[in-house]
Design an enzyme around this catalytic site. Structure first.
Site, PDB file in Angstrom:
ATOM      1  N   LYS A   1      14.949  -0.254   5.496  1.00 52.96           N
ATOM      2  CA  LYS A   1      14.432   0.264   4.216  1.00 52.96           C
ATOM      3  C   LYS A   1      14.538   1.782   4.166  1.00 52.96           C
ATOM      4  CE  LYS A   1      12.385   0.835   0.312  1.00 52.96           C
ATOM      5  NZ  LYS A   1      10.979   0.558   0.039  1.00 52.96           N
TER       6      LYS A   1
ATOM      7  N   THR B   1       6.312   0.559   2.440  1.00 53.72           N
ATOM      8  CA  THR B   1       7.269   1.364   3.202  1.00 53.72           C
ATOM      9  C   THR B   1       6.470   2.317   4.084  1.00 53.72           C
ATOM     10  OG1 THR B   1       8.932   1.241   1.458  1.00 53.72           O
ATOM     11  CG2 THR B   1       9.181   2.998   3.079  1.00 53.72           C
TER      12      THR B   1
ATOM     13  N   LEU C   1       0.828  -1.208   0.000  1.00 53.58           N
ATOM     14  CA  LEU C   1       0.000   0.000   0.000  1.00 53.58           C
ATOM     15  C   LEU C   1       0.862   1.257   0.000  1.00 53.58           C
ATOM     16  CD1 LEU C   1      -2.619  -1.293   2.585  1.00 53.58           C
ATOM     17  CD2 LEU C   1      -2.889  -1.148   0.094  1.00 53.58           C
ATOM     18  N   PRO C   2       0.274   2.425  -0.290  1.00 52.60           N
ATOM     19  CA  PRO C   2       1.083   3.648  -0.433  1.00 52.60           C
ATOM     20  C   PRO C   2       1.847   4.072   0.813  1.00 52.60           C
ATOM     21  CG  PRO C   2      -1.051   3.936  -1.481  1.00 52.60           C
ATOM     22  CD  PRO C   2      -1.117   2.644  -0.731  1.00 52.60           C
TER      23      PRO C   2
END
Length: 295
Positions: A171, A96, A68-69
């Site tokens: 990340k 992320t 997802l965004p």
């Protein structure tokens, strides 16, 4: 042991090819959902069972994967799972987000008898298509052992970084380094150009010395040298989201992140000038003085 039923939510630029690879390689059923009609249609020729209803994708799922965004969307979906998900559901977030969000989500799901792992992915859409992503995982040893085979269907490098939140930490650090390096390379290309050095000659020469890097060979050669910054690539808007997460992490750790702050200011100016949807190495155009100022 029974083959686990997988649900996948989020079939965008990265999620679509990840789900396709998972469905092709996993022995059991994979159900897929996205709000976007076109995203669902793009998976119709895959082995995934694509549904238009989120309840259908969750029905009976043992493991739910999310792409997802950002944190807002992940937390919104996970907040519904105590009522809509199967008891004991394991949620693997490939998005992320932030370290704090991952840990909040894990605590909320734990209270509902569900498990969580943060497993953000790195590399390009092409790597997602090939199943060659790098995946950084924050999870318990038990959960990591359970999901490692599934992640191997989507990535060639799967790293157990530690407990919940450490996948997001790695990340965010990875992305911040790339964004900072692109901005630094843009500065050097602009300076070299003004000094009379052809940009192609500059990159060739530096690539043969200690200044060589992944960013130079990829972002530099493939986007900055030809000055190609398409809209349907990683945009500067997304850069600012990730940098905000990195600065939040730095603040929590009590470590100054001045280089990251400088990079943030560059990309914020790109967005202010109306180029936020373009591939983020477009920061070169700003630094080189080729980007119009709407004011």
């Amino acid at each position: 042991m029974a083959v686990e039923r997988i649900a996948f939510i989020g079939l965008g630029v990265m999620g679509g090819p990840m789900c396709r690879n998972l469905a092709a390689k996993h022995a059991g059923e994979v159900r897929a959902f996205d709000l976007n009609d076109a995203a669902r249609a793009a998976l119709q020729d895959s082995r995934a069972r694509v549904t238009a209803e989120i309840a259908a994708v969750l029905d009976g799922a043992d493991i739910l994967l999310l792409s997802l965004p950002g944190a807002k969307q992940v937390e919104a979906v996970c907040a519904t799972l105590p009522q809509t998900g199967k008891p004991g559901l394991l949620v693997v977030d490939l998005s992320t987000t932030t370290v704090a969000s991952a840990r909040r989500t894990a605590a909320m799901l734990d209270a509902a008898g569900m498990a969580f792992a943060d497993a953000p992915v790195a590399r390009t859409r092409e790597a997602a298509v090939r199943g060659e992503l790098s995946i950084m995982v924050g999870a318990s040893d038990e959960v990591f052992a359970r999901i490692r085979p599934l992640l191997g269907h989507m990535g060639t490098d799967v790293t157990h970084c530690g407990g919940i939140g450490t996948g997001q930490a790695v990340k965010l650090i990875n992305n911040a380094l790339v964004f900072e390096h692109v901005a630094a390379l843009a500065e050097m290309m602009a300076i070299g150009d003004r000094a009379g050095v052809d940009p192609a000659v500059l990159l060739d020469a530096v690539s043969r010395g200690s200044g060589d890097s992944f960013v130079l060979r990829n972002h530099g050669r493939k986007a900055m040298l030809p000055r190609e910054f398409p809209d349907r690539a990683f945009p500067s808007d997304y850069v600012l989201k990730d940098i905000a997460g990195m600065l939040e992490l730095a603040g929590d750790a009590g470590v100054p992140a001045r280089i990251t702050e400088t990079a943030r200011d560059y990309y914020a100016e790109v967005v202010r000038r109306g180029c936020g949807s373009r591939y983020f190495p477009v920061v070169l155009e700003l630094i080189a003085g080729r980007m119009d100022d709407p004011t």
